[in-house]
Each structure stands twice: as structure tokens, then as C-alpha cells.
Motif scaffolding. Structure first.
Motif, mmCIF file in Angstrom:
data_model
loop_
_atom_site.group_PDB
_atom_site.id
_atom_site.type_symbol
_atom_site.label_atom_id
_atom_site.label_comp_id
_atom_site.label_asym_id
_atom_site.label_seq_id
_atom_site.Cartn_x
_atom_site.Cartn_y
_atom_site.Cartn_z
ATOM 1 N N VAL A 59 1.470 6.856 19.389
ATOM 2 C CA VAL A 59 1.854 8.173 18.896
ATOM 3 C C VAL A 59 1.332 8.374 17.489
ATOM 4 N N ILE A 60 1.361 7.328 16.698
ATOM 5 C CA ILE A 60 0.897 7.404 15.314
ATOM 6 C C ILE A 60 -0.244 6.413 15.152
ATOM 7 N N GLY B 163 2.787 14.105 6.582
ATOM 8 C CA GLY B 163 2.812 14.488 7.989
ATOM 9 C C GLY B 163 3.049 13.304 8.905
ATOM 10 N N ARG B 164 2.404 12.209 8.603
ATOM 11 C CA ARG B 164 2.582 10.990 9.412
ATOM 12 C C ARG B 164 4.004 10.472 9.276
ATOM 13 N N SER C 19 6.598 12.243 8.498
ATOM 14 C CA SER C 19 7.477 13.208 9.162
ATOM 15 C C SER C 19 7.477 12.979 10.669
ATOM 16 N N ARG C 20 6.304 12.760 11.256
ATOM 17 C CA ARG C 20 6.219 12.496 12.696
ATOM 18 C C ARG C 20 6.995 11.230 13.039
ATOM 19 N N GLN C 21 6.860 10.218 12.193
ATOM 20 C CA GLN C 21 7.563 8.965 12.459
ATOM 21 C C GLN C 21 9.080 9.178 12.396
ATOM 22 N N ILE D 17 10.629 11.951 13.038
ATOM 23 C CA ILE D 17 10.984 12.736 14.235
ATOM 24 C C ILE D 17 11.056 11.827 15.458
ATOM 25 N N ILE D 18 10.104 10.933 15.590
ATOM 26 C CA ILE D 18 10.124 9.987 16.707
ATOM 27 C C ILE D 18 11.364 9.100 16.605
ATOM 28 N N THR E 107 8.169 4.090 17.884
ATOM 29 C CA THR E 107 8.311 4.629 16.527
ATOM 30 C C THR E 107 7.410 3.910 15.537
#
Length: 144
Positions: free
Chosen positions: A3-4, A13-14, A16-18, A20-21, A70
Motif C-alpha cells: 500500500v505504501i 501524504g505518506r 497520512s495514508r499510513q 488512515i491504514i 500498515t
């Protein structure tokens, strides 16, 4: 499935995505925890035992999902060190969770609604702590 991308620069951004996951994993593992907790309480198991077993089931799901989704495996060479830190952090979360459930049962009442709200509040209280400690100590990223 990644995912990342670890080769991607560490941007907000990375991160934030982490987060969220991590939040998504937390919802899934909380659902596992709550499902078992409510089942065990309904079957007449003591609150402390029901909560401990249910929370532990959530811990196992959390470890597997966070490691592989994650934090994408983290950077630890020694799995026993990673698991030890993960369990230690979660034992603290279990203590907070057990305390919240018992306190609610003794001071308010032991209805399913009150007990579930107490579990939810205790889980929320430990969420940020777990994310930071998992990211920093349990699954540290490997710098290229």
C-alpha cells in the motif's frame, strides 16, 4: 500487496495514508475484540476474562494486519524482539481496557451499552499511543 512504497519520500501524504491504514486496521481489530467480548459476556463469562480473551484476539489480528499492511513488515531483523515489543505495548492497552470496563461496570452499570462504550473509550485513549509506538519501535522503517 503493497500500500505504501518504501522508496517513496517520507512525505506528509505518506504519513497520512499510513495513519488512515492504521485506523482501518484498528476498526477491524476492534470489531473482532467487540464481537468476542459480547459473545463471551452473553455466555456468562466474567467481565475481566471475557475482555482479556477478546482483547487478545484483537491483538493477534492487529499484529498480523499492521505488520503486513500498515507498516509493510517493518525493519526488524529479529521477529522475537518485534513481537515482544508489540505484546508489551498491547499489555498496557489491555490494562487500560480492563480498567475502563471494570470501572464502568462498578460505577455506572454492567449493561451491554455501557460496557461497549467503556471499551470504545479505552481503545480511543490508547490509539495514538499505539500508532506512535508501533511506528517507532515495533515496525521501524528501513531507510535506504
Amino acid at each position: 500487496m503493497s500500500v505504501i512504497n518504501d522508496n517513496e519520500p517520507k512525505t506528509d501524504g505518506r504519513r497520512s495514508r499510513q495513519a488512515i491504514i492504521f485506523g482501518t486496521v484498528s476498526v477491524v481489530t476492534t470489531a473482532v475484540d467487540f464481537a468476542f467480548f459480547n459473545l463471551f459476556v452473553e455466555l456468562g463469562m466474567s467481565l475481566l476474562l471475557a475482555n482479556t480473551i477478546a482483547y487478545s484476539a484483537g491483538i493477534v489480528a492487529s499484529y498480523l494486519l499492521n505488520k503486513h499492511w500498515t507498516f509493510e513488515g517493518g525493519g526488524r531483523d529479529k521477529i522475537h524482539h518485534e513481537i515482544g515489543l508489540f505484546v508489551l505495548i498491547n499489555v498496557g492497552g489491555l490494562w487500560v481496557n480492563n480498567f475502563g470496563v471494570l470501572l464502568a461496570a462498578q460505577t455506572i452499570d454492567d449493561s451491554a451499552l455501557v460496557l461497549n462504550l467503556a471499551k470504545l473509550a479505552a481503545g480511543a485513549a490508547t490509539w495514538v499511543f499505539k500508532y506512535v509506538t508501533f511506528k517507532r519501535w515495533v515496525y521501524p522503517s528501513v531507510e535506504p
